[in-house]
Write a protein that holds these residues in place. Structure first.
Motif, PDB file in Angstrom:
ATOM      1  N   THR A 125       0.895  -0.833   0.170  1.00  9.48           N
ATOM      2  CA  THR A 125       0.259   0.748  -0.002  1.00  9.48           C
ATOM      3  C   THR A 125       0.815   1.483   0.037  1.00  9.48           C
ATOM      4  O   THR A 125       1.101   1.433   0.931  1.00  9.48           O
ATOM      5  CB  THR A 125      -1.088  -0.065   1.413  1.00  9.48           C
ATOM      6  OG1 THR A 125      -1.432  -0.943   1.371  1.00  9.48           O
ATOM      7  CG2 THR A 125      -1.606   1.301   1.609  1.00  9.48           C
ATOM      8  N   ILE A 171      -4.240  -5.202  -9.053  1.00 12.97           N
ATOM      9  CA  ILE A 171      -5.012  -3.577  -8.537  1.00 12.97           C
ATOM     10  C   ILE A 171      -6.306  -3.772  -7.543  1.00 12.97           C
ATOM     11  O   ILE A 171      -7.027  -3.986  -8.309  1.00 12.97           O
ATOM     12  CB  ILE A 171      -4.788  -1.977  -8.898  1.00 12.97           C
ATOM     13  CG1 ILE A 171      -3.812  -1.979 -10.352  1.00 12.97           C
ATOM     14  CG2 ILE A 171      -5.568  -0.999  -8.561  1.00 12.97           C
ATOM     15  CD1 ILE A 171      -2.441  -2.069  -9.083  1.00 12.97           C
ATOM     16  N   VAL A 172      -5.957  -3.995  -6.341  1.00 15.12           N
ATOM     17  CA  VAL A 172      -6.846  -4.553  -5.189  1.00 15.12           C
ATOM     18  C   VAL A 172      -7.790  -2.836  -4.744  1.00 15.12           C
ATOM     19  O   VAL A 172      -8.975  -2.909  -4.264  1.00 15.12           O
ATOM     20  CB  VAL A 172      -6.980  -5.079  -4.383  1.00 15.12           C
ATOM     21  CG1 VAL A 172      -5.822  -6.886  -4.957  1.00 15.12           C
ATOM     22  CG2 VAL A 172      -5.679  -4.844  -3.280  1.00 15.12           C
ATOM     23  N   ASP A 173      -7.176  -1.619  -5.056  1.00 15.29           N
ATOM     24  CA  ASP A 173      -7.375  -0.621  -4.282  1.00 15.29           C
ATOM     25  C   ASP A 173      -7.430   0.760  -5.122  1.00 15.29           C
ATOM     26  O   ASP A 173      -5.448   0.617  -4.574  1.00 15.29           O
ATOM     27  CB  ASP A 173      -7.658  -0.219  -2.499  1.00 15.29           C
ATOM     28  CG  ASP A 173      -8.602   0.142  -2.070  1.00 15.29           C
ATOM     29  OD1 ASP A 173      -9.900   0.778  -2.887  1.00 15.29           O
ATOM     30  OD2 ASP A 173      -8.293   1.298  -1.019  1.00 15.29           O
ATOM     31  N   GLN A 233      -6.263   4.382  -6.913  1.00 15.53           N
ATOM     32  CA  GLN A 233      -5.126   4.268  -7.859  1.00 15.53           C
ATOM     33  C   GLN A 233      -4.284   4.633  -8.509  1.00 15.53           C
ATOM     34  O   GLN A 233      -2.826   4.831  -7.233  1.00 15.53           O
ATOM     35  CB  GLN A 233      -5.607   5.178  -9.237  1.00 15.53           C
ATOM     36  CG  GLN A 233      -7.286   5.468  -9.401  1.00 15.53           C
ATOM     37  CD  GLN A 233      -8.007   6.414  -9.950  1.00 15.53           C
ATOM     38  OE1 GLN A 233      -6.902   7.352 -10.470  1.00 15.53           O
ATOM     39  NE2 GLN A 233      -8.763   6.565 -10.238  1.00 15.53           N
ATOM     40  N   LYS A 278      -5.981   1.124 -12.122  1.00 18.85           N
ATOM     41  CA  LYS A 278      -7.653   1.348 -11.432  1.00 18.85           C
ATOM     42  C   LYS A 278      -7.821   0.428 -10.594  1.00 18.85           C
ATOM     43  O   LYS A 278      -6.958  -0.543 -11.231  1.00 18.85           O
ATOM     44  CB  LYS A 278      -8.225   2.015 -12.321  1.00 18.85           C
ATOM     45  CG  LYS A 278      -7.632   2.950 -12.694  1.00 18.85           C
ATOM     46  CD  LYS A 278      -9.042   3.621 -13.855  1.00 18.85           C
ATOM     47  CE  LYS A 278      -8.546   5.125 -14.616  1.00 18.85           C
ATOM     48  NZ  LYS A 278      -9.386   5.215 -14.548  1.00 18.85           N
ATOM     49  N   GLU A 279      -8.334  -0.022  -9.863  1.00 16.38           N
ATOM     50  CA  GLU A 279      -9.122  -0.653  -9.090  1.00 16.38           C
ATOM     51  C   GLU A 279      -9.407  -1.781 -10.058  1.00 16.38           C
ATOM     52  O   GLU A 279      -9.943  -1.637 -10.832  1.00 16.38           O
ATOM     53  CB  GLU A 279      -9.522  -0.840  -8.115  1.00 16.38           C
ATOM     54  CG  GLU A 279     -10.360  -1.555  -7.056  1.00 16.38           C
ATOM     55  CD  GLU A 279     -11.172  -1.649  -6.511  1.00 16.38           C
ATOM     56  OE1 GLU A 279     -12.438  -2.226  -5.968  1.00 16.38           O
ATOM     57  OE2 GLU A 279     -11.429  -0.438  -5.825  1.00 16.38           O
ATOM     58  N   VAL A 296      -3.163   3.752  -3.361  1.00 11.97           N
ATOM     59  CA  VAL A 296      -3.236   2.788  -3.978  1.00 11.97           C
ATOM     60  C   VAL A 296      -2.385   0.939  -3.244  1.00 11.97           C
ATOM     61  O   VAL A 296      -1.359   1.394  -2.212  1.00 11.97           O
ATOM     62  CB  VAL A 296      -2.114   2.275  -5.434  1.00 11.97           C
ATOM     63  CG1 VAL A 296      -0.359   2.510  -5.654  1.00 11.97           C
ATOM     64  CG2 VAL A 296      -2.643   1.100  -6.418  1.00 11.97           C
ATOM     65  N   TYR A 307      -1.826  -2.931  -4.264  1.00  9.02           N
ATOM     66  CA  TYR A 307      -2.045  -4.037  -5.296  1.00  9.02           C
ATOM     67  C   TYR A 307      -1.059  -5.199  -4.402  1.00  9.02           C
ATOM     68  O   TYR A 307      -0.751  -5.301  -3.433  1.00  9.02           O
ATOM     69  CB  TYR A 307      -0.730  -3.770  -6.133  1.00  9.02           C
ATOM     70  CG  TYR A 307       0.505  -3.003  -5.992  1.00  9.02           C
ATOM     71  CD1 TYR A 307       1.418  -4.229  -5.685  1.00  9.02           C
ATOM     72  CD2 TYR A 307       0.423  -1.872  -5.356  1.00  9.02           C
ATOM     73  CE1 TYR A 307       2.295  -3.565  -5.710  1.00  9.02           C
ATOM     74  CE2 TYR A 307       1.772  -1.656  -5.438  1.00  9.02           C
ATOM     75  CZ  TYR A 307       2.920  -2.342  -5.447  1.00  9.02           C
ATOM     76  OH  TYR A 307       4.717  -1.555  -5.394  1.00  9.02           O
TER      77      TYR A 307
END
Length: 158
Positions: free
Chosen positions: A64, A84-86, A88, A102-103, A125, A127
């Motif tokens: 993160t 990518i889980v959350d 940008q 992006k997510e 972001v 990931y």
């Protein structure tokens, strides 16, 4: 009978916990540890979800990055996949234009390909990074704040 039913109902969840104690369960929801300020600008948190697992042969790390944070240029001795889980982020391979991820986006970086990835100027972001277990990262060049800012400005206008 009511007391027996209550006792079974109340104690049943405990048997689930006892059964799970035989497993090594981890979670990518865990923030992990704040990364030392080496090879990046800003603030980053790392969670080694799976690391140095000889049976698998690859690592999974949750990272993160707070807004306006970036890694330096680097490469891996194996291909790397970013999920990518959350939020940008930016991603760029040497010699190519940077893109916004992006997510829900997934990108594969070929082995030994210089690249960098980061949060955007305005968004954190998170990931999952999947990569080989042997010699995972070679740092190649510092990515300056000025370069990061120029990429952010260019992508903001597109």
């Amino acid at each position: 009978m009511k007391k027996l039913s209550f006792a079974l109902f109340a104690l049943a969840p405990l048997s689930v916990f006892a059964a799970n104690s035989d497993y090594n369960v981890s979670s990518y929801y865990t923030s992990g540890m704040k990364a030392p300020n080496t090879h990046y600008i800003g603030e980053a948190w790392l969670n080694a979800v799976i690391h140095d697992d000889n049976d698998l042969g690859y690592n999974i790390t949750k990272a993160t990055f707070k807004a306006n944070s970036t890694l330096d240029w680097h490469k891996h001795s194996s291909a790397q996949v970013l999920i990518i889980v959350d939020g940008q982020g930016y991603y760029q391979e040497r010699g190519k234009d940077a893109v916004i991820l992006k997510e829900g986006d997934i990108i594969k970086c070929p082995e030994d390909t210089e690249h960098w990835h980061s949060s955007t100027k305005d968004s954190d972001v998170t990931y999952l990074a999947l990569y080989g277990a042997e010699n995972p990262t070679t740092w190649t060049e510092v990515l300056t704040q000025e370069y990061y800012d120029s990429v952010a400005d260019k992508l903001k206008n597109h």
